[in-house]
Design an enzyme around this catalytic site. Structure first.
Site, short mmCIF file in Angstrom:
data_model
loop_
_atom_site.label_atom_id
_atom_site.label_comp_id
_atom_site.label_asym_id
_atom_site.label_seq_id
_atom_site.Cartn_x
_atom_site.Cartn_y
_atom_site.Cartn_z
CB VAL A 1 -0.99 0.00 1.20
CG1 VAL A 1 -1.91 1.20 1.14
CG2 VAL A 1 -1.80 -1.29 1.21
CB CYS A 2 3.98 2.08 1.89
SG CYS A 2 3.40 1.54 3.48
CB SER A 3 4.96 0.68 -3.09
OG SER A 3 5.89 0.09 -2.20
CG ASP A 4 0.13 1.43 -5.21
OD1 ASP A 4 1.16 1.36 -5.89
OD2 ASP A 4 -0.80 0.62 -5.28
#
Lengths: 189, 200
Positions: free
Chosen positions: B90-93
């Protein structure tokens, strides 16, 4: 040596037999029917006209007035989708300016995990003219086997209303014309 | 015996090649993402309150600068985005989304500070995959998670929550959102909060 060759042939045969099982397990495998996806009829008049739909409520993708529908599964949060947005816009323009393809080939985008606001933001940011649909709760994304983004699906809609996936691939195009040529060739249009 | 090993190796090699192609190509960024699975939605207790002064901090940025909250006082509204960890799904998006939404921040005279508890080299390599970011990415690595803890968003396993804070130009906390770590917050809510600052 002969014995080895026979065993090898049997094992290769087994491998090839298992292969279609692997591909068939994907809900988006080429040759399969599209999973049952319901989308809300867009409010914008030009989008309704483009899709050949009217009124309110929901519709299923094979109801789109077209012979081929290209479905782009994307996200406003996906860097690749952001970078490829101008190429996809070009892809759309090429279809719309082609006498042979306009009206027959349509494209829609489904924003995996994107809300109405996020879809709208992406549309305005990249001046996307074709219809984009939100999938805020990932429900459509789950039905499509939780594919990574961007993912492209080519759907052939026959005159009897039956629709079959003829293209199913992760990753977007680098060249709009080449991508269009490839899809048209594969669709059998 | 050797022949049998050879045959079995060929079998699995062919099987591997065929099964891989069934799923098409994958992107480099996504192949490097570690999926920790579903986590406890929230695992900390907030230590800051809306309407009160936000705690000051100084952290190193991947740009090489040191960024302090007090430097921005009187100049900019500040949005702090804590994300749990580099190289996770989720963080990478989340930050690539903010990266194309600069106008939302600019229109409301706000800057964004992205913070994780990862170290600078990790953050450098990870954010490079996102393209050129317009905002500072800060490392709360050492003393580990000190700033996250000051805000009350340090989880028991040493990563931060997925949290958003909006601090006005006077340094007062105007919005605090600690969401489910497994879900990305809707950009709409942040845009609405920033809009409120403009109308104050």
């Amino acid at each position: 040596m002969k014995k080895t060759s026979i065993i090898l042939c049997i094992l290769l045969f087994l491998a090839l037999s298992i292969y279609p099982v692997y591909s068939y397990n994907s809900p988006l495998a080429e040759g399969k029917k599209l999973p049952d996806i319901e989308l809300t009829i867009p409010k914008k008049q030009e989008h309704q006209q483009y899709l050949g739909l009217t009124g309110e409520g929901t519709f299923k993708i094979p109801q789109i007035k077209a012979k081929v529908v290209i479905i782009q599964i994307f996200s406003m949060y996906c860097p690749h989708c952001q970078r490829e947005a101008p190429t996809i816009n070009e892809f759309y323009r090429k279809i719309e300016t082609s006498k042979n393809l306009k009206g027959k080939v349509k494209i829609i985008g489904i924003g995996a995990g994107n809300s109405d606001f996020e879809i709208d933001f992406f549309r305005k940011k990249y001046e996307v003219l074709f219809p984009l649909f939100p999938d805020g709760d990932f429900s459509i994304h789950k039905k499509t086997g939780e594919v990574r983004t961007p993912y492209f699906i080519g759907l052939r809609i026959m005159d009897n209303g039956k629709a079959t996936i003829f293209y199913s691939q992760l990753g977007g195009p680098k060249n709009a014309q080449q991508f269009l040529n490839k899809l048209i060739q594969r669709s059998g249009l | 015996m050797r022949k049998n090993i050879f045959i079995i190796t060929i079998f699995f090699a062919v099987l591997g090649l065929l099964s891989g192609s069934a799923f098409g190509l994958s992107e480099t960024f996504k192949n490097n993402i570690y999926n920790p699975g579903k986590l406890k939605p929230i695992d900390s207790v907030l230590k800051v309150k809306v309407g009160e002064k936000a705690p000051d901090f100084t952290l190193p940025s991947i740009s090489g600068e040191k960024i302090s909250l007090h430097q921005l006082k009187g100049k900019k509204n500040v949005v702090i985005s804590f994300v749990p960890a580099a190289w996770t799904p989720v963080c990478s998006d989340q930050w690539p989304g903010y990266n194309i939404a600069k106008t939302i921040f600019d229109e409301n005279d706000a800057v964004l500070l992205g913070i994780t508890v990862d170290n600078i080299p990790t953050l450098f390599a990870w954010t490079k995959q996102m393209g050129k970011l317009w905002f500072h990415v800060l490392s709360d690595f050492w003393p580990h998670g000190k700033v996250a803890d000051m805000f009350g968003v340090l989880r028991s396993d040493g990563v931060s929550e997925r949290a958003l804070f909006v601090i006005d130009k006077e340094g007062i906390l105007q919005y605090a959102h600690v969401g489910d770590i497994n879900k990305r917050p809707d950009l709409k809510d942040l845009a609405k909060e920033l809009e409120k600052l403009k109308n104050r």
